[in-house]
Write an enzyme that holds these catalytic residues in place. Structure first.
Site, PDB file in Angstrom:
ATOM      1  N   PRO A  16       0.774  -5.104   7.085  1.00  0.00           N
ATOM      2  CG  PRO A  16      -1.505  -5.487   6.783  1.00  0.00           C
ATOM      3  CD  PRO A  16      -0.486  -4.402   6.777  1.00  0.00           C
ATOM      4  CB  SER A 264      -4.589  -6.831  -4.168  1.00  0.00           C
ATOM      5  OG  SER A 264      -5.809  -6.239  -3.804  1.00  0.00           O
ATOM      6  CE  LYS A 265       0.389  -6.302   2.045  1.00  0.00           C
ATOM      7  NZ  LYS A 265       1.307  -5.575   2.918  1.00  0.00           N
ATOM      8  NE  ARG A 266      -5.762  -1.904  -3.550  1.00  0.00           N
ATOM      9  CZ  ARG A 266      -4.447  -2.079  -3.721  1.00  0.00           C
ATOM     10  NH1 ARG A 266      -3.611  -1.686  -2.771  1.00  0.00           N
ATOM     11  NH2 ARG A 266      -3.976  -2.650  -4.812  1.00  0.00           N
TER      12      ARG A 266
END
Ligand code: GLU
Length: 513
Positions: A16, A264-266
Site C-alpha cells: 500500500p 514507517s509503514k509499520r
C-alpha cells in the site's frame, strides 16, 4: 530551451502507498499544475521479487481519492506509453551497453554467493565490503579479464550484471531545488548495478532513461534517494544528457509524532492513526491496515494536512483547497528538516473541512445513514430535510468527523434509555421534582417553542422556584439527552419539539424517583 514542466510520481508497487508517498505525488502535482504542466504516473516494477498484487490499483485509487489527477501514465495512457517499467524492459539494455562501450560501465560476473562470501570475510575483519574503485580490480568482471574472455562468457550464457564505473575521488555536484548545492565525493558511491542478471534495469538506470525519454523536467522524490543522487548525476553525464537532466527535489522525511525516527509503514495502527490513505488488506496474511478514507477523513483534509508536512505558505492561512495549494505552493517554503506528523492536527484539519461541507449535503448523507441504522420511515419527521439540517448545524460544531454524528447525537433521534447517573447525583434533590413538573407544565402550555423562548421560560420558572439556573440546567440537559455534554441545550430543545421535551422530562422524573 523552454520546456513544458513535467513531473512524475514513480512508485514501486510493493504494497500500500504510504502517506509520505502521497505527499510526494501531491507536491509533484501541485508544482506541475502551477506551471501549467503535466503530472505523470509511472509504475516502477523492475524488482519483480517485491511485486505485490493489488498495489498498483491501490496507488491509482489513492491518487484519485486524494484529487490528484493523472495527466499521463498508467491508468490513462499517453504518448510515451507504456508507463509500467516491466513493459519497457527492452528499452533499457541499449543504454547500459552504451555506458559499457564508452567505458563508464562494465560487465560483472561475480555470483551472489561469491559476493556474499567476500562480504562475510570483510565483516569478520570488522570492515565493510563495497563494490567500488577500491575493490573492482580484484573481482570477476570485464575490467579484470580480457575482452575476448568477456565476450566468450556472455556468449556462453554466463550470468552477469552491468555496473556503473564510478570514478575515484572526484567531486560530484548538483543543485537540489530544496537543498541548494549538494556535493559528494565519488569515493562514497559504490559501483551500482544498472542492469540485473534477469535483464531488468535497476531503479538507478530505469528512472533516468524514463525521465529522459518522458521529458521530465523535475524529479521530486523522497530524501532516502539523496545518497544515490551522485550516481544518478554521473549516469546523466556519461549518457551525454546533462543538459536535459531534470532538476531534483529531495523532500524531507516524515517523522513519528514524537519526532524520533521515520514514520514507517509499520507505525500505523500501532500508534493509533492510519499511515495509509485507504484501508489495505494484505493479500498474503489478510491483515488489515486502516486508511484515512475509511476512518472518515475528507480527502480535502487529508491533502491539506499532507501539504503542510514539509511546506508552509509563509502566512497564517492553514485551510487550503487544492486550487489554493496549486496557487500558493512553492519549493522555497519546503524545509529540509524532517516533518513531524501530528495526528491531532490531522483531526483538526478534518474538523475545518467538516465546517466547510454544505449543510444540505451533510443532511442528506445523515438521512441515508439514519434510515439504514434505524429504519426510519420516509415520512418520519426525524429524516425531514429541515430537521436534519438543524441537527447538522448543532452537531458539526461539536464533532470532528461526519461519521460521528449519529453516535454523538443519538439523543436527537431517539429518547435516552440511560442517564449519566453521576451527573444526576451531583445535582439531584427530591425537591426538584416539583420544579421539573412545573417546567414541563409551563412548556406544555407554550404556543411557540423556540430556543430563546424556552430559555427564558426555563429560567423564569427556576427563579419562581427560588432556584438558580446553575442548580437545574445540567439536570435538564441530562433529562433530555441522557448525557452531561452535547449540543447547545436550548436549540436542542427547540429541535426536539414541545411534545418530545415534555415527554422526556416526565420519563426522566420517573427514572429519578
Ligand atoms: N520507485 C522509486 C520509489 O518508489 C521512485 C523514486 C523516484 O521518484 O524517483 O521510491
Amino acid at each position: 530551451m523552454n520546456r513544458k514542466t513535467r513531473t512524475r510520481f514513480a512508485p514501486s508497487p510493493t504494497g500500500p502507498l504510504h502517506m509520505g508517498g502521497v505527499r510526494t505525488a501531491l507536491y509533484a502535482y501541485l508544482f506541475a499544475k502551477q506551471k501549467g504542466g503535466d503530472f505523470l504516473l509511472r509504475i516502477e516494477d523492475t524488482d519483480q521479487t517485491r511485486f505485490v498484487p493489488g498495489a498498483e490499483e491501490y496507488i491509482i485509487e489513492s491518487l484519485n481519492w486524494s484529487g490528484i489527477k493523472i495527466d499521463e501514465g498508467v491508468s490513462v495512457g499517453g504518448k510515451f506509453a507504456p508507463y509500467r517499467q516491466s513493459e519497457r524492459k527492452e528499452m533499457y539494455r541499449k543504454y547500459a551497453e552504451q555506458l559499457t562501450a564508452s567505458g563508464h560501465a562494465y560487465y560483472a560476473f561475480d555470483t551472489s554467493a561469491e559476493l556474499d562470501a567476500i562480504r562475510k570475510q570483510a565483516e569478520a575483519a570488522k570492515g565493510a565490503f563495497s563494490y567500488d574503485s577500491t575493490s573492482r580490480m580484484k573481482l570477476n568482471n570485464s575490467l579484470t579479464i580480457s575482452k575476448e574472455e568477456t565476450e566468450k562468457k556472455i556468449a556462453s550464457g554466463d550470468h552477469y550484471v552491468i555496473r556503473l564505473k564510478v570514478p575515484e575521488n572526484t567531486e560530484v555536484k548538483f543543485t537540489d531545488i530544496i537543498r541548494g548545492e549538494v556535493s559528494f565525493n565519488s569515493s562514497l558511491v559504490d559501483d551500482k548495478v544498472l542492469l540485473k542478471s534477469d535483464g531488468m534495469p535497476t531503479y538507478h538506470l530505469a528512472h533516468i532513461v524514463d525521465d529522459y525519454l518522458m521529458e521530465i523536467t523535475h524529479a521530486i522524490r523522497g530524501e532516502e534517494w539523496l545518497p544515490s543522487a551522485p550516481a544518478h548525476i554521473l549516469i546523466y553525464k556519461f549518457l551525454g544528457w546533462e543538459d536535459l537532466m531534470p532538476q531534483y527535489a529531495h523532500l524531507p522525511l516524515l517523522l513519528k509524532p514524537d519526532g524520533n525516527g521515520k514514520l514507517s509503514k509499520r507505525d500505523g495502527d500501532k500508534l493509533g492513526f492510519p499511515v495509509f490513505p485507504l484501508e489495505w488488506k494484505d493479500p498474503k496474511t489478510g491483515e488489515i491496515s486502516s486508511g484515512y478514507r475509511e476512518k472518515g477523513y475528507y480527502p480535502e483534509a487529508f491533502v491539506n494536512m499532507l501539504a503542510f508536512l514539509g511546506w508552509n505558505p509563509g502566512t497564517e492561512q492553514e485551510v487550503f483547497t487544492m486550487d489554493d495549494l496549486i496557487q500558493k505552493f512553492s519549493f522555497a517554503h519546503v524545509h529540509k528538516a524532517g516533518a513531524r506528523f501530528d495526528p491531532e492536527k490531522t483531526k483538526w484539519f478534518n474538523e475545518q473541512w467538516l465546517h466547510r461541507q454544505p449543510e444540505t449535503e451533510l443532511a442528506s448523507r445523515l438521512k441515508s445513514s439514519l434510515k439504514d441504522q434505524f429504519q426510519f420511515a420516509d415520512n418520519d419527521r426525524r429524516v425531514s430535510e429541515s430537521f436534519l439540517t438543524k441537527c447538522v448545524q448543532l452537531l458539526k460544531v461539536r464533532t470532528q468527523f461526519e461519521n460521528e454524528f449519529i453516535e454523538k447525537g443519538k439523543y436527537l433521534f431517539l429518547a435516552p434509555t440511560q442517564y449519566d447517573e453521576q451527573a444526576i447525583q451531583k445535582k439531584w434533590k427530591p425537591e426538584l421534582t416539583i420544579f421539573f413538573q412545573n417546567v414541563s407544565g409551563v412548556f406544555a402550555g407554550m404556543s411557540s417553542f423556540t430556543a430563546p423562548e424556552i430559555e427564558i421560560t426555563f429560567k423564569e420558572t427556576a427563579a419562581a422556584n427560588n432556584l438558580k439556573p446553575g442548580d437545574v440546567i445540567q439536570l435538564f440537559r441530562v433529562f433530555l439527552s441522557g448525557q452531561s455534554a452535547g449540543v447547545d441545550l436550548f436549540p436542542m430543545a427547540e429541535l426536539l419539539g414541545k411534545e418530545e421535551v415534555v415527554a422526556r422530562i416526565n420519563a426522566a422524573l420517573n427514572h429519578v424517583k
